[in-house]
Design a protein around this motif. Structure first.
Motif, mmCIF file in Angstrom:
data_model
loop_
_atom_site.group_PDB
_atom_site.id
_atom_site.type_symbol
_atom_site.label_atom_id
_atom_site.label_comp_id
_atom_site.label_asym_id
_atom_site.label_seq_id
_atom_site.Cartn_x
_atom_site.Cartn_y
_atom_site.Cartn_z
ATOM 1 N N SER A 53 20.131 -0.429 21.125
ATOM 2 C CA SER A 53 21.354 0.650 20.874
ATOM 3 C C SER A 53 22.882 -0.759 20.025
ATOM 4 O O SER A 53 23.166 0.170 19.584
ATOM 5 C CB SER A 53 22.184 1.914 21.953
ATOM 6 O OG SER A 53 22.017 0.992 22.943
ATOM 7 N N LEU A 54 22.628 -1.670 21.187
ATOM 8 C CA LEU A 54 23.804 -2.734 20.102
ATOM 9 C C LEU A 54 23.513 -2.969 18.857
ATOM 10 O O LEU A 54 22.487 -2.908 18.487
ATOM 11 C CB LEU A 54 23.655 -3.834 21.042
ATOM 12 C CG LEU A 54 24.071 -3.739 22.921
ATOM 13 C CD1 LEU A 54 24.167 -5.271 23.159
ATOM 14 C CD2 LEU A 54 25.929 -3.160 22.887
ATOM 15 N N PRO A 55 24.360 -2.563 18.317
ATOM 16 C CA PRO A 55 24.656 -2.949 17.045
ATOM 17 C C PRO A 55 23.872 -4.901 16.472
ATOM 18 O O PRO A 55 23.745 -5.654 15.628
ATOM 19 C CB PRO A 55 26.326 -3.330 16.730
ATOM 20 C CG PRO A 55 27.417 -3.187 17.466
ATOM 21 C CD PRO A 55 26.097 -2.671 18.283
ATOM 22 N N ARG A 56 24.363 -5.523 17.765
ATOM 23 C CA ARG A 56 24.769 -6.855 18.019
ATOM 24 C C ARG A 56 24.050 -7.610 18.788
ATOM 25 O O ARG A 56 24.286 -7.459 19.707
ATOM 26 C CB ARG A 56 25.331 -7.556 17.579
ATOM 27 C CG ARG A 56 24.602 -9.319 17.277
ATOM 28 C CD ARG A 56 26.092 -10.021 15.995
ATOM 29 N NE ARG A 56 27.243 -10.124 17.051
ATOM 30 C CZ ARG A 56 26.822 -11.533 18.067
ATOM 31 N NH1 ARG A 56 24.899 -12.012 18.324
ATOM 32 N NH2 ARG A 56 26.893 -11.931 19.027
ATOM 33 N N ILE A 57 22.608 -8.087 18.736
ATOM 34 C CA ILE A 57 22.383 -8.720 20.226
ATOM 35 C C ILE A 57 22.681 -9.910 20.466
ATOM 36 O O ILE A 57 22.746 -11.492 20.125
ATOM 37 C CB ILE A 57 20.531 -8.903 20.719
ATOM 38 C CG1 ILE A 57 19.355 -6.961 20.367
ATOM 39 C CG2 ILE A 57 20.069 -9.177 21.855
ATOM 40 C CD1 ILE A 57 20.687 -6.133 21.190
ATOM 41 N N PRO A 58 23.632 -10.512 21.574
ATOM 42 C CA PRO A 58 23.344 -12.050 21.784
ATOM 43 C C PRO A 58 22.639 -12.684 21.871
ATOM 44 O O PRO A 58 21.689 -12.310 22.642
ATOM 45 C CB PRO A 58 24.868 -11.966 23.316
ATOM 46 C CG PRO A 58 24.432 -10.408 23.483
ATOM 47 C CD PRO A 58 23.832 -9.471 23.031
ATOM 48 N N PRO A 59 22.765 -13.953 21.839
ATOM 49 C CA PRO A 59 21.883 -14.886 21.506
ATOM 50 C C PRO A 59 21.383 -14.512 23.708
ATOM 51 O O PRO A 59 22.789 -14.973 24.026
ATOM 52 C CB PRO A 59 22.182 -16.157 21.483
ATOM 53 C CG PRO A 59 23.585 -15.824 21.100
ATOM 54 C CD PRO A 59 23.566 -14.595 21.127
ATOM 55 N N THR A 60 20.651 -14.832 24.162
ATOM 56 C CA THR A 60 19.962 -14.874 25.139
ATOM 57 C C THR A 60 18.937 -15.520 25.447
ATOM 58 O O THR A 60 18.145 -16.174 25.334
ATOM 59 C CB THR A 60 19.880 -13.773 25.972
ATOM 60 O OG1 THR A 60 20.212 -12.595 25.488
ATOM 61 C CG2 THR A 60 19.894 -13.412 27.015
ATOM 62 N N ILE A 61 18.887 -16.416 26.846
ATOM 63 C CA ILE A 61 18.665 -17.079 27.421
ATOM 64 C C ILE A 61 17.784 -16.881 29.041
ATOM 65 O O ILE A 61 18.645 -16.153 29.431
ATOM 66 C CB ILE A 61 18.633 -18.625 27.898
ATOM 67 C CG1 ILE A 61 19.567 -19.495 26.635
ATOM 68 C CG2 ILE A 61 18.085 -19.276 28.673
ATOM 69 C CD1 ILE A 61 18.458 -20.858 26.132
ATOM 70 N N ILE A 62 16.347 -16.507 28.668
ATOM 71 C CA ILE A 62 16.094 -15.509 29.883
ATOM 72 C C ILE A 62 14.767 -16.947 30.613
ATOM 73 O O ILE A 62 14.137 -17.559 30.631
ATOM 74 C CB ILE A 62 14.987 -14.646 29.834
ATOM 75 C CG1 ILE A 62 15.318 -13.664 29.004
ATOM 76 C CG2 ILE A 62 13.965 -13.591 30.871
ATOM 77 C CD1 ILE A 62 14.285 -12.285 28.271
ATOM 78 N N LEU A 63 15.618 -17.151 31.786
ATOM 79 C CA LEU A 63 15.102 -18.054 32.811
ATOM 80 C C LEU A 63 14.056 -17.201 34.014
ATOM 81 O O LEU A 63 14.902 -16.491 34.755
ATOM 82 C CB LEU A 63 15.670 -18.533 33.647
ATOM 83 C CG LEU A 63 16.440 -20.157 33.285
ATOM 84 C CD1 LEU A 63 18.145 -20.525 33.705
ATOM 85 C CD2 LEU A 63 15.719 -21.178 32.606
ATOM 86 N N LEU A 64 12.627 -17.153 33.784
ATOM 87 C CA LEU A 64 11.784 -16.193 34.223
ATOM 88 C C LEU A 64 10.988 -16.844 35.265
ATOM 89 O O LEU A 64 10.095 -17.835 34.671
ATOM 90 C CB LEU A 64 11.108 -16.026 32.987
ATOM 91 C CG LEU A 64 9.760 -14.388 33.243
ATOM 92 C CD1 LEU A 64 10.279 -13.489 34.136
ATOM 93 C CD2 LEU A 64 9.265 -14.016 32.386
ATOM 94 N N ASP A 65 10.895 -16.497 36.040
ATOM 95 C CA ASP A 65 10.172 -17.457 37.188
ATOM 96 C C ASP A 65 8.969 -16.415 37.333
ATOM 97 O O ASP A 65 8.533 -15.116 36.447
ATOM 98 C CB ASP A 65 10.604 -16.518 39.115
ATOM 99 C CG ASP A 65 9.722 -17.037 40.497
ATOM 100 O OD1 ASP A 65 9.291 -17.751 39.390
ATOM 101 O OD2 ASP A 65 9.888 -16.871 41.248
ATOM 102 N N ILE A 66 8.006 -16.890 38.086
ATOM 103 C CA ILE A 66 6.233 -16.754 37.238
ATOM 104 C C ILE A 66 5.890 -15.316 38.259
ATOM 105 O O ILE A 66 5.238 -14.887 38.443
ATOM 106 C CB ILE A 66 5.118 -18.220 37.559
ATOM 107 C CG1 ILE A 66 5.806 -18.791 35.811
ATOM 108 C CG2 ILE A 66 4.018 -17.589 37.026
ATOM 109 C CD1 ILE A 66 5.188 -20.105 35.534
ATOM 110 N N GLN A 67 6.066 -16.246 39.063
ATOM 111 C CA GLN A 67 5.357 -16.057 40.658
ATOM 112 C C GLN A 67 6.263 -14.594 41.636
ATOM 113 O O GLN A 67 7.362 -15.305 42.118
ATOM 114 C CB GLN A 67 4.703 -16.832 41.786
ATOM 115 C CG GLN A 67 3.880 -17.236 41.457
ATOM 116 C CD GLN A 67 2.980 -18.386 42.037
ATOM 117 O OE1 GLN A 67 3.682 -18.793 43.406
ATOM 118 N NE2 GLN A 67 1.760 -18.690 41.659
#
Length: 139
Positions: A53-67
């Protein structure tokens, strides 16, 4: 590296020590002032849903663990793929793993949502290079 305005980093990892180390690394490297940590991939998806619902999404880095238990990194990617383009276009996913087995490497490289795959624990130089590669227009 100049910090990217509004950049936020979302850490998703079931290991609290890795979360603390990575948060410290990001802060020390001044990559972002906004670091959000999630021990559970479902909670991270809930947070991202609240951004729709935000008018603008900030640039985002997602550091995602695999396991991870409950929902692993690849299951997160599958669920995240259903999100609106307005969110997906602002999120850059870097998968992280301590094992880096051939199957994980192949699956990560084959997924269009994944920008990069890094080994855990993260190294300052590798993380910085990955972020600079994503936001080369800002640096």
């Amino acid at each position: 590296m100049n910090s990217i305005p509004d950049l936020r980093v979302i850490l998703i990892d079931d290991n609290e020590i890795d979360l603390l180390l990575h948060e410290k690394l990001i802060t020390l490297q001044q990559i972002s002032r906004t670091v959000l940590s999630f021990l559970n991939a479902n909670k991270a998806l809930e947070f991202l849903s609240s951004n729709i619902s935000l008018p603008r999404i900030p640039p985002t880095i997602i550091l995602l663990d695999i396991q991870m238990p409950e929902m692993d990194g690849f299951e997160f990617l599958h669920a995240f793929d259903a999100y609106p383009q307005k969110i997906k276009s602002q999120c850059h996913i870097i998968m992280v793993s301590s094992t880096l087995d051939y199957g994980d490497i192949t699956r990560s490289n084959a997924n269009p949502l994944v920008t990069k795959l890094l080994r855990k624990p993260l190294l300052m130089k590798e993380l910085r290079e990955a972020v600079e590669g994503i936001f080369k227009d800002f640096v």
